[in-house]
Design a protein around this motif. Structure first.
Motif, short mmCIF file in Angstrom:
data_model
loop_
_atom_site.label_atom_id
_atom_site.label_comp_id
_atom_site.label_asym_id
_atom_site.label_seq_id
_atom_site.Cartn_x
_atom_site.Cartn_y
_atom_site.Cartn_z
N SER A 55 0.46 -1.60 0.11
CA SER A 55 -0.11 -0.13 -0.27
C SER A 55 0.66 1.21 0.18
CB SER A 55 -0.72 0.54 0.74
OG SER A 55 -0.25 0.33 2.80
N THR A 56 0.41 2.63 -0.51
CA THR A 56 1.08 3.72 -0.14
C THR A 56 1.56 4.04 0.99
OG1 THR A 56 -0.66 4.04 -2.60
CG2 THR A 56 0.08 6.12 -0.42
N GLU A 57 0.22 3.58 2.14
CA GLU A 57 0.90 3.97 3.65
C GLU A 57 1.65 3.51 4.15
OE1 GLU A 57 -2.33 3.11 2.04
OE2 GLU A 57 -3.24 4.32 2.15
N ARG A 106 4.48 1.75 1.84
CA ARG A 106 5.49 2.83 1.90
C ARG A 106 5.67 4.35 2.04
NH1 ARG A 106 3.68 0.74 -3.23
NH2 ARG A 106 2.62 3.13 -3.98
N CYS A 107 5.19 4.52 2.64
CA CYS A 107 5.30 5.74 2.92
C CYS A 107 5.99 5.81 5.25
CB CYS A 107 3.85 6.25 3.45
SG CYS A 107 3.58 7.82 1.95
#
Length: 58
Positions: free
Chosen positions: A32-34, A36-37
């Motif tokens: 998910s993008t979250e 990766r952040c």
């Protein structure tokens, strides 16, 4: 005015940051993008902990 290293807040320990990175990776958290952040945030924490360990050793 720059802050001296002694005035900076203490980063989490190297092992704590490393444990969180491993947990995220083993759970497949980078999908998910979250995730990766969060991984990028953890890498910044890990690098700060590494710098702290080097400074203490010196």
């Amino acid at each position: 005015m720059p802050t001296s290293p002694a005035e900076l807040p203490r980063a989490r320990s190297l092992s704590a940051a490393n444990e969180d990175i491993r947990a995220l990776l083993s759970a497949g958290g980078l999908v998910s993008t979250e995730g990766r952040c969060r991984y990028e945030e953890l890498l910044v924490e890990w690098a700060a902990a590494v710098r702290g360990d080097v400074a203490e050793a010196a």
